[in-house]
Scaffold this active site. Structure first.
Site, PDB file in Angstrom:
ATOM      1  CE  LYS A 121      -5.919   3.161  -2.512  1.00  0.00           C
ATOM      2  NZ  LYS A 121      -6.337   1.826  -2.029  1.00  0.00           N
TER       3      LYS A 121
ATOM      4  CB  SER B 296      -5.535  -2.018  -0.851  1.00  0.00           C
ATOM      5  OG  SER B 296      -5.064  -2.733  -1.965  1.00  0.00           O
TER       6      SER B 296
ATOM      7  CB  SER C 287      -3.436  -0.163  -3.570  1.00  0.00           C
ATOM      8  OG  SER C 287      -4.757  -0.112  -3.037  1.00  0.00           O
TER       9      SER C 287
END
Length: 469
Positions: free
Chosen positions: A77, A176, A152
């Site tokens: 990520k 997220s 996210s």
């Protein structure tokens, strides 16, 4: 090979049925095939990964001991620091940022044998559950390219769904890990706070932020949790239980468990009828599995105020100095969140913690009566990729970019582990996940319940056409 479970691929690698070079080549080919349309992997380090794969094969050939994730390729990520690989946080301010060291989650994955292949897309500073930013643009939903992949951890979820990687690391403040898993038909686990330590961070004592695993199956999520969990001296809030306590393949017998069904969290949130229908069907599946399913929900009064207060306070703590230096470099919704945090008084923050404590006590009592709570992950199916966020849900106007995520962020306040598992599709073929919530520190029981549901339904086996055509 790219849709083989991570647990099975890891076994094949250890037993030399396939090489790390071959596994990497297959995944790089899938990225080349799918990523131009999806935009999930935003930084690719193929040459470096090739060198790492070759070294991994050599270690195994020489009889060296290898980790549980030996040879598995992963893009991390883009808010998790990666040594020598740019980490942008989706912000033009950090578009050329190259960290000197790995974040703890990356460090642990690499120590377990992961081969880093790049980074996955995020919203700007991971704010909001729609993955779009001014550096890389939007990540598209693999099941409908005109829709959002969520966020996210949207790039991670989309990459998993398309077979670009077998495992992914993510983070979750307001949903997220869970929201993109729901939108992309994969599995995401927000663990109990402290289960997976976070470092570096400006808020080591955060009571709402968690780091955790994503995968295509619950069993693979357990495998990765086994690597990520456990204490670290750099993370003062970390729990002591070692990761090995979670690494085994979860069992599937859930007969006799008491399961609460709350399609709208006891009336706390509006829910799109298509999502509600999927969640209600999930309750029926658990009845067929031998569970006692009842309509029930803990009292979440105060959770909304607590989340908004503590989120704003944490955003101010983390980003306020950067905002002062670059007042025009933040998207409006993020800037407003930071400024809201700046206005908080000590009394406001103290009230936020007190409200959270009261919610957590009521939830603790609730899980004295129930083994799990079923709820929607997201209140809507994946929405058009051109939107910043849904402005209404089931006819109810949303006051800002956060409110449509309340079904996830209200649970963040509880501190409980929450698992997003594929639960079905709308009539338009859009994925919907069910949020399975358990008692604090109850990850093993939660993984067992999630795997039982997954095995009974098989929704996660439906692959997107873009990845298989």
């Amino acid at each position: 090979m790219v849709f083989t479970d991570a647990r099975e691929t890891a076994r094949m690698l250890r037993e030399k049925e396939v090489s790390a070079r071959e596994v990497l080549a297959a995944h790089l080919a899938q990225i080349e095939r799918c990523n131009p349309e999806i935009n999930a992997v935003v930084t690719l380090v193929a040459d470096r990964a090739a060198d790492e794969a070759a070294a991994a094969d050599e270690r195994l050939a020489h009889g060296e001991e290898v980790g549980p994730l030996h040879g598995l390729p992963v893009a991390h990520k883009d808010v998790h620091d990666t040594a020598g690989i740019r980490t942008t946080f989706g912000s033009p301010l950090l578009a050329d940022n190259v960290p000197a060291r790995d974040a703890l989650v990356v460090e642990r994955m690499r120590a377990a044998g992961v081969i880093t292949i790049g980074k996955t897309n995020v919203p700007e500073f991971a704010a909001g559950s729609h993955t779009v930013n001014p550096v890389f643009g939007a990540t598209r939903n693999p099941y409908d390219l005109g829709r959002s992949a969520g966020g996210s951890s949207g790039g991670a979820a989309a990459a998993l769904a398309c077979g670009m990687q077998p495992l992914a690391d993510g983070s979750d403040m307001g949903g997220s890990l869970r929201n993109p898993a729901s939108f992309c038909n994969v599995v995401g686990l927000r663990p109990t706070l402290g289960r997976v330590p976070t470092w570096p961070t400006a808020a080591p004592w955060s009571s709402i932020s968690a780091t955790g695993p994503m995968a295509r199956t619950v069993s693979d999520v357990a495998l990765l949790l086994g690597v990520l969990a456990g204490p670290d001296p750099r993370a003062p809030a970390a729990l002591d239980t070692p990761g090995s306590a979670f690494a085994a393949e979860p069992a599937t017998d859930v007969r006799g468990l008491r399961v609460a069904l709350a399609p709208d969290l006891g009336g706390a949130v509006p829910v799109d009828p298509a999502v509600r229908a999927v969640i209600e069907r999930a309750g029926g599946v658990f009845e067929e599995l031998g569970c006692v399913v009842e309509p029930a929900c803990p009292d979440l009064t105060g959770a909304d105020e607590a989340f908004r207060t503590l989120r704003a306070w944490q955003f101010d703590t983390t980003y306020s100095a950067l905002l002062d230096e670059h007042p025009d470099a933040f998207k409006a919704s993020l800037r407003d969140n930071i400024l809201a945090g700046r206005k908080l008084t000590g009394t406001d923050v103290g009230r936020g913690f007190a409200l959270q404590a009261a919610v957590q006590e009521r939830v603790r009592e609730f899980f004295g009566r129930y083994d799990a709570l079923l709820a929607p992950v997201s209140q809507v199916p994946p929405f058009p990729v051109g939107w910043e966020y849904p402005t209404e849900v089931a006819g109810v106007p949303m006051r800002d970019y956060l409110e449509w995520m309340a079904s996830a962020y209200l649970i963040s306040v509880t501190g409980s582990p929450a698992l997003s598992v594929p639960a079905g599709f709308t009539s338009d073929g859009l994925p919907v996940g069910v949020q399975i919530i358990g008692p604090r520190r109850g990850e093993n029981g939660l993984l067992r319940i999630g795997r039982a549901f997954e095995q009974a339904t098989g929704h996660g086996l439906v692959r997107p056409a873009v990845a298989t055509a």
